[in-house]
Design a protein around this motif. Structure first.
Motif, PDB file in Angstrom:
ATOM      1  N   GLU A   1      20.146  54.805  26.281  1.00 29.89           N
ATOM      2  CA  GLU A   1      21.122  53.740  26.451  1.00 29.89           C
ATOM      3  C   GLU A   1      20.894  53.038  27.782  1.00 29.89           C
ATOM      4  N   LEU A   2      20.460  51.820  27.728  1.00 30.32           N
ATOM      5  CA  LEU A   2      20.248  51.013  28.933  1.00 30.32           C
ATOM      6  C   LEU A   2      21.124  49.772  28.846  1.00 30.32           C
ATOM      7  N   PRO A   3      21.935  49.484  29.868  1.00 29.28           N
ATOM      8  CA  PRO A   3      22.016  50.190  31.145  1.00 29.28           C
ATOM      9  C   PRO A   3      22.995  51.335  31.147  1.00 29.28           C
ATOM     10  N   PHE A   4      23.468  51.751  29.952  1.00 27.40           N
ATOM     11  CA  PHE A   4      24.436  52.839  29.869  1.00 27.40           C
ATOM     12  C   PHE A   4      23.722  54.135  29.512  1.00 27.40           C
ATOM     13  N   CYS A   5      24.370  55.250  29.754  1.00 29.40           N
ATOM     14  CA  CYS A   5      23.827  56.561  29.444  1.00 29.40           C
ATOM     15  C   CYS A   5      24.553  57.161  28.254  1.00 29.40           C
ATOM     16  N   ASP A   6      23.891  58.091  27.581  1.00 29.11           N
ATOM     17  CA  ASP A   6      24.542  58.836  26.509  1.00 29.11           C
ATOM     18  C   ASP A   6      25.670  59.680  27.072  1.00 29.11           C
ATOM     19  N   LEU A   7      26.640  59.988  26.198  1.00 29.68           N
ATOM     20  CA  LEU A   7      27.643  60.980  26.574  1.00 29.68           C
ATOM     21  C   LEU A   7      26.941  62.303  26.781  1.00 29.68           C
TER      22      LEU A   7
ATOM     23  N   LEU B   1      20.288  61.933  12.786  1.00 29.38           N
ATOM     24  CA  LEU B   1      20.335  63.232  12.153  1.00 29.38           C
ATOM     25  C   LEU B   1      19.467  63.205  10.892  1.00 29.38           C
ATOM     26  N   LYS B   2      19.373  64.315  10.219  1.00 30.61           N
ATOM     27  CA  LYS B   2      18.449  64.429   9.094  1.00 30.61           C
ATOM     28  C   LYS B   2      18.719  63.388   8.022  1.00 30.61           C
ATOM     29  N   TYR B   3      19.999  63.135   7.746  1.00 28.24           N
ATOM     30  CA  TYR B   3      20.344  62.251   6.637  1.00 28.24           C
ATOM     31  C   TYR B   3      20.991  60.938   7.053  1.00 28.24           C
ATOM     32  N   MET B   4      21.128  60.688   8.353  1.00 26.54           N
ATOM     33  CA  MET B   4      21.884  59.500   8.734  1.00 26.54           C
ATOM     34  C   MET B   4      21.641  59.091  10.180  1.00 26.54           C
ATOM     35  N   HIS B   5      22.013  57.843  10.471  1.00 22.63           N
ATOM     36  CA  HIS B   5      22.126  57.344  11.834  1.00 22.63           C
ATOM     37  C   HIS B   5      23.595  57.441  12.227  1.00 22.63           C
ATOM     38  N   CYS B   6      23.863  57.946  13.430  1.00 27.22           N
ATOM     39  CA  CYS B   6      25.223  58.023  13.959  1.00 27.22           C
ATOM     40  C   CYS B   6      25.266  57.227  15.255  1.00 27.22           C
ATOM     41  N   MET B   7      26.172  56.243  15.320  1.00 24.26           N
ATOM     42  CA  MET B   7      26.215  55.340  16.468  1.00 24.26           C
ATOM     43  C   MET B   7      27.648  55.105  16.917  1.00 24.26           C
TER      44      MET B   7
ATOM     45  N   LEU C   1      33.796  51.386  18.218  1.00 26.12           N
ATOM     46  CA  LEU C   1      33.348  51.149  16.856  1.00 26.12           C
ATOM     47  C   LEU C   1      32.338  52.244  16.543  1.00 26.12           C
ATOM     48  N   ILE C   2      32.646  53.074  15.554  1.00 20.86           N
ATOM     49  CA  ILE C   2      31.768  54.185  15.178  1.00 20.86           C
ATOM     50  C   ILE C   2      31.159  53.884  13.817  1.00 20.86           C
ATOM     51  N   ILE C   3      29.833  53.963  13.758  1.00 23.58           N
ATOM     52  CA  ILE C   3      29.094  53.642  12.533  1.00 23.58           C
ATOM     53  C   ILE C   3      28.227  54.823  12.135  1.00 23.58           C
ATOM     54  N   ASN C   4      28.377  55.270  10.893  1.00 22.05           N
ATOM     55  CA  ASN C   4      27.454  56.239  10.285  1.00 22.05           C
ATOM     56  C   ASN C   4      26.827  55.559   9.083  1.00 22.05           C
ATOM     57  N   THR C   5      25.516  55.581   9.006  1.00 20.04           N
ATOM     58  CA  THR C   5      24.849  54.966   7.859  1.00 20.04           C
ATOM     59  C   THR C   5      23.717  55.870   7.389  1.00 20.04           C
ATOM     60  N   PRO C   6      23.582  56.097   6.075  1.00 20.44           N
ATOM     61  CA  PRO C   6      22.610  57.083   5.579  1.00 20.44           C
ATOM     62  C   PRO C   6      21.168  56.633   5.735  1.00 20.44           C
ATOM     63  N   ASP C   7      20.295  57.590   6.017  1.00 22.50           N
ATOM     64  CA  ASP C   7      18.856  57.351   6.128  1.00 22.50           C
ATOM     65  C   ASP C   7      18.187  58.710   6.263  1.00 22.50           C
ATOM     66  N   SER C   8      17.430  59.107   5.265  1.00 24.35           N
ATOM     67  CA  SER C   8      16.783  60.421   5.280  1.00 24.35           C
ATOM     68  C   SER C   8      15.372  60.377   5.853  1.00 24.35           C
ATOM     69  N   LYS C   9      14.916  59.188   6.261  1.00 21.71           N
ATOM     70  CA  LYS C   9      13.575  59.082   6.839  1.00 21.71           C
ATOM     71  C   LYS C   9      13.584  59.461   8.318  1.00 21.71           C
TER      72      LYS C   9
ATOM     73  N   ILE D   1      26.979  53.266  23.246  1.00 22.11           N
ATOM     74  CA  ILE D   1      27.105  54.362  24.203  1.00 22.11           C
ATOM     75  C   ILE D   1      26.553  55.674  23.662  1.00 22.11           C
ATOM     76  N   ARG D   2      26.283  55.731  22.357  1.00 23.99           N
ATOM     77  CA  ARG D   2      25.723  56.959  21.796  1.00 23.99           C
ATOM     78  C   ARG D   2      24.954  56.651  20.529  1.00 23.99           C
ATOM     79  N   TYR D   3      23.793  57.280  20.388  1.00 27.88           N
ATOM     80  CA  TYR D   3      22.999  57.165  19.172  1.00 27.88           C
ATOM     81  C   TYR D   3      22.355  58.516  18.879  1.00 27.88           C
ATOM     82  N   GLU D   4      22.431  58.939  17.622  1.00 30.06           N
ATOM     83  CA  GLU D   4      21.719  60.128  17.172  1.00 30.06           C
ATOM     84  C   GLU D   4      21.176  59.874  15.777  1.00 30.06           C
TER      85      GLU D   4
END
Length: 319
Positions: free
Chosen positions: A312-318, A250-256, A213-221, A245-248
């Motif tokens: 990511e606990l107990p998992f690691c990022d890619l 970015l300038k304008y969004m959350h990517c998960m 399940l891949i989620i991108n949601t906007p957030d500029s803060k 398993i992954r979170y970043e």
């Protein structure tokens, strides 16, 4: 810098979202969403606006690696390629096996993925994932912007033993049949926490074990501004059966990216081990509270965080 047309298009989308949330507070989210889905003229204008904004104005800014055009789709596609084609999912399977052993859970199923991998792009608008050959894309939207997208309300379409398409409409989705479900700038459109959770529960139902399940949601803060909301999302999705398993940020969004665990208890383990007092079973966005009356506000104050807080606990990022 955004031009006047860019700002006007973005303001229109924000106004539609705001009006839908306000309608939900009066009618209830379910009734408000149903009424919204019957407003074909508004949905058509929304689709045209979103397509123009994404393909014209966001593309003009694609030289900026943090822009929506250069990241929401490519971020999702690149992660999916590494996960499925490069088979990085194997390390996550092994971690689940290790955790399951500690919990006295013996996994009796493993990943079984198609080639090309099947992706359902919810709220697709104009089908941006169609360019990727390793994907077999089923694009759906309330009001498609072109003929490669099927009309469908993901919150209402039945989930059954087969996928049924009639004309240009998706009438039923097969359970446990997709490798990827994408919500790219979709969940913030949905007007309540309860309906966002419902969307994620339905995504869980149609994903294969080990699917994404891949989620991108906007957030500029900055990353800490809405971190409590994002941690509540992770907590809630863990209870549904997903492990992040992954979170970043970015300038304008959350990517998960979240993996559907081979056993649901492995996902809920994280929620039990890492629950903090403010965490609740919810998927709120800041706008849920900004538009309420003052006495109804729920405060999620800013806190200082570092990227390590999102490990990511107990998992690691890619890698």
């Amino acid at each position: 810098m955004a031009c006047d047309e860019h700002k006007q298009l973005a303001d229109f989308l924000k106004e539609v979202h705001s009006s839908l949330r306000k309608s939900s507070s009066k009618l209830g989210a379910g009734k408000a969403w149903q009424t919204h889905c019957q407003n074909n003229e508004l949905l058509s204008q929304y689709a045209r606006t979103m397509e123009t904004l994404a393909t014209k104005h966001w593309e003009e800014n694609c030289s900026d690696e943090t822009s929506p055009a250069s990241s929401r789709i490519t971020w999702s596609a690149d992660l999916s390629f590494d996960y499925f084609v490069n088979k990085s999912y194997l390390k996550f399977r092994q971690k689940e096996i290790d955790i399951g052993s500690k919990m006295s859970i013996e996994l009796d199923k493993y990943e079984s993925f198609s080639e090309p991998v099947k992706l359902i792009d919810v709220g697709s608008c104009y089908n941006p994932f169609k360019v990727y050959e390793f994907m077999d894309v089923l694009a759906i939207d309330l009001c498609p912007a072109n003929g490669s997208v099927l009309q469908c309300d993901f919150l209402d379409v039945p989930i059954g033993s087969e996928t049924i398409v009639e004309g240009r409409k998706l009438k039923q989705i097969k359970q446990n049949s997709f490798e990827i479900v994408t919500f790219c700038f979709v969940l913030e459109y949905i007007p309540s926490s309860e309906l966002r959770i419902k969307a994620c529960e339905r995504a869980y139902s149609i994903l294969k074990p080990g699917g994404l399940l891949i989620i991108n949601t906007p957030d500029s803060k900055h990353v800490g501004a809405n971190s409590k909301h994002m941690k509540c999302w992770r907590y809630t999705l863990a209870h549904i059966g997903f492990t992040r398993i992954r979170y970043e940020k970015l300038k304008y969004m959350h990517c998960m990216a979240f993996r559907k665990c081979l056993h649901k208890d492995i996902a809920t383990r994280w929620a039990l081990l890492h629950k903090e007092p403010y965490m609740e079973y919810s998927m709120h966005i800041p706008q849920d509270f900004h538009e309420q009356k003052p006495e109804a506000l729920v405060s999620y104050p800013e806190i200082n965080v570092s990227p390590e807080d999102f490990n990511e606990l107990p998992f690691c990022d890619l890698e």
